[in-house]
Write a protein that holds these residues in place. Structure first.
Motif, short mmCIF file in Angstrom:
data_model
loop_
_atom_site.label_atom_id
_atom_site.label_comp_id
_atom_site.label_asym_id
_atom_site.label_seq_id
_atom_site.Cartn_x
_atom_site.Cartn_y
_atom_site.Cartn_z
N TYR A 36 0.84 -1.19 0.00
CA TYR A 36 0.00 0.00 0.00
C TYR A 36 0.88 1.25 0.00
O TYR A 36 1.95 1.27 0.62
CB TYR A 36 -0.91 0.03 1.23
N LYS A 42 -3.71 11.11 3.49
CA LYS A 42 -4.65 10.35 2.66
C LYS A 42 -4.74 8.90 3.13
O LYS A 42 -3.97 8.45 3.97
CB LYS A 42 -4.20 10.41 1.20
N ARG A 43 -5.67 8.19 2.56
CA ARG A 43 -5.86 6.80 2.94
C ARG A 43 -4.82 5.91 2.27
O ARG A 43 -4.31 6.24 1.20
CB ARG A 43 -7.26 6.34 2.50
N PRO A 44 -4.50 4.76 2.87
CA PRO A 44 -3.61 3.80 2.18
C PRO A 44 -4.32 3.27 0.94
O PRO A 44 -5.52 2.96 0.98
CB PRO A 44 -3.42 2.69 3.22
N PHE A 89 3.67 0.64 2.73
CA PHE A 89 3.47 -0.42 3.72
C PHE A 89 3.35 -1.77 3.02
O PHE A 89 2.61 -1.91 2.04
CB PHE A 89 2.17 -0.19 4.51
N PRO A 98 -6.91 -11.25 9.12
CA PRO A 98 -6.76 -9.85 8.69
C PRO A 98 -5.33 -9.57 8.24
O PRO A 98 -4.39 -10.25 8.63
CB PRO A 98 -7.07 -9.06 9.96
N LEU A 99 -5.19 -8.55 7.42
CA LEU A 99 -3.87 -8.11 7.00
C LEU A 99 -3.07 -7.63 8.20
O LEU A 99 -3.58 -6.88 9.04
CB LEU A 99 -3.99 -6.96 6.00
N PHE A 101 0.30 -5.46 8.95
CA PHE A 101 1.12 -4.49 8.23
C PHE A 101 2.51 -4.35 8.84
O PHE A 101 2.70 -4.51 10.05
CB PHE A 101 0.46 -3.12 8.25
N GLY A 102 3.48 -4.02 7.99
CA GLY A 102 4.77 -3.56 8.46
C GLY A 102 4.66 -2.13 8.95
O GLY A 102 3.61 -1.49 8.82
N VAL B 4 -15.18 3.49 0.59
CA VAL B 4 -15.43 3.35 2.02
C VAL B 4 -15.52 4.75 2.62
O VAL B 4 -14.64 5.59 2.38
CB VAL B 4 -14.32 2.54 2.70
N ARG B 9 -14.63 12.90 10.25
CA ARG B 9 -13.24 12.88 9.81
C ARG B 9 -12.29 13.23 10.94
O ARG B 9 -11.17 12.74 11.02
CB ARG B 9 -13.05 13.86 8.65
N TYR B 33 -13.07 -4.19 8.38
CA TYR B 33 -11.95 -4.19 9.33
C TYR B 33 -11.82 -2.82 9.97
O TYR B 33 -12.03 -1.79 9.33
CB TYR B 33 -10.63 -4.49 8.60
N TYR B 35 -8.79 -0.63 11.89
CA TYR B 35 -7.38 -0.52 12.20
C TYR B 35 -7.14 0.82 12.92
O TYR B 35 -7.91 1.77 12.76
CB TYR B 35 -6.52 -0.52 10.93
N GLN B 37 -3.99 3.71 13.48
CA GLN B 37 -2.68 4.11 12.98
C GLN B 37 -2.19 5.33 13.76
O GLN B 37 -2.87 6.35 13.83
CB GLN B 37 -2.74 4.43 11.48
N PRO B 43 -0.74 0.56 9.94
CA PRO B 43 -2.05 0.27 10.53
C PRO B 43 -1.98 -0.96 11.45
O PRO B 43 -1.40 -1.98 11.09
CB PRO B 43 -2.92 -0.01 9.30
N PHE B 45 -4.10 -3.76 13.51
CA PHE B 45 -5.41 -4.42 13.48
C PHE B 45 -6.12 -4.31 14.83
O PHE B 45 -5.54 -4.54 15.89
CB PHE B 45 -5.24 -5.89 13.11
N LEU B 91 -8.83 3.76 11.12
CA LEU B 91 -9.11 3.44 9.73
C LEU B 91 -10.06 2.26 9.62
O LEU B 91 -9.93 1.28 10.35
CB LEU B 91 -7.81 3.08 9.00
N PHE B 104 -10.01 -2.18 0.77
CA PHE B 104 -10.14 -0.75 0.44
C PHE B 104 -10.32 0.03 1.73
O PHE B 104 -11.19 -0.30 2.54
CB PHE B 104 -11.35 -0.53 -0.47
N PHE B 105 -9.51 1.07 1.89
CA PHE B 105 -9.54 1.85 3.11
C PHE B 105 -10.39 3.10 2.96
O PHE B 105 -10.49 3.69 1.88
CB PHE B 105 -8.13 2.28 3.51
N GLY B 106 -10.99 3.50 4.09
CA GLY B 106 -11.63 4.80 4.17
C GLY B 106 -10.60 5.87 4.49
O GLY B 106 -9.42 5.58 4.67
N GLN B 107 -11.09 7.12 4.56
CA GLN B 107 -10.19 8.25 4.83
C GLN B 107 -9.75 8.30 6.29
O GLN B 107 -8.80 9.00 6.62
CB GLN B 107 -10.88 9.57 4.47
#
Lengths: 111, 114
Positions: A36, A42-44, A89, A98-99, A101-102, B4, B9, B33, B35, B37, B43, B45, B91, B104-107
């Motif tokens: 990603y 912004k979003r990944p 990432f 679930p994923l 992440f690094g 998403v 925000r 999901y 997450y 961050q 991110p 989990f 997220l 797919f991630f949201g903002q």
């Protein structure tokens, strides 16, 4: 559970050079490895992914390689451009988990 | 925008208050999901749903955190008695089907606890 290590944490390259980011994972059951890109604020967003039945995948200037025996995978960006500057990432999943992440690599492309 | 969607925000709250965030996934996605961050980290989990069933929750997730996904559509994440350490970007992501598919991630919702 899965643990993903990513390095380097920061990387600076001259425009036009190549950049390589490496990740290792711990769970041999993992079979999906996405990368990603996250720009500031912004979003990944997914840029490329690879599944365990292939060793390499390429999409224009971006390629990913996977070594299942060594449990590592890498992102290669060729002919870097300033717009490639972002945080990247890696992640790993066994499909039904679930994923994970690094911690990310901050890539700076210097014009 | 058919991606998403997360609301709000941004959220600033006082320590000890409860907050709730909402995530609307892509409509046909059955997996959702959450997450967290923090600055300079990837991110982390928290929990995930398959349809309305919460399948997994991180061991790191405090009892102050709870998530729901009624009817398998949108999801809410509630944090009770917020602490300064809860300050982070939250997220939401969604994906379709089983196995190895793109998330797919949201903002995100940026929470600041003061």
């Amino acid at each position: 559970g899965e643990n993903v290590e990513q390095h380097p944490s920061t990387l600076s390259v001259q425009e036009g050079d190549s950049a390589v980011i490496k990740c290792t994972y711990s769970d041999s059951a993992s079979n999906y490895f996405p990368w990603y890109k996250q720009e500031l604020g912004k979003r990944p967003q997914l840029i490329i992914d690879i599944r365990s039945n292939v060793g390499e995948k390429k999409d224009q200037r971006i390629a990913v390689t996977l070594n299942k025996t060594a449990k590592h995978f890498s992102l290669h960006i060729t002919e870097t451009q300033p717009e490639d500057s972002a945080v990247y990432f890696c992640a790993a999943s066994s499909g039904n988990t679930p994923l994970v992440f690094g911690k990310g690599t901050r890539l700076s492309v210097i014009a | 925008d058919t991606g998403v969607s997360q609301n709000p925000r941004h959220k600033i709250t006082k320590r000890g208050q409860n907050v709730t965030f909402r995530c609307d996934p892509i409509s046909e996605h059955n997996r959702l999901y959450w997450y967290r961050q923090t600055l300079g980290q990837g991110p982390e989990f928290l929990t995930y749903f398959q349809n309305e069933a919460q399948l997994e929750k991180s061991r790191l997730l405090s009892d102050r955190f709870s998530a729901e996904r009624p009817k398998g559509s949108f999801s809410t994440l509630e944090i009770q008695r917020t602490e300064q350490g809860d300050s982070a970007m939250y997220l939401c992501a969604s994906s379709i089907g089983f196995g190895t598919t793109e998330a797919f991630f949201g903002q995100g919702t940026r929470l600041t606890v003061v």
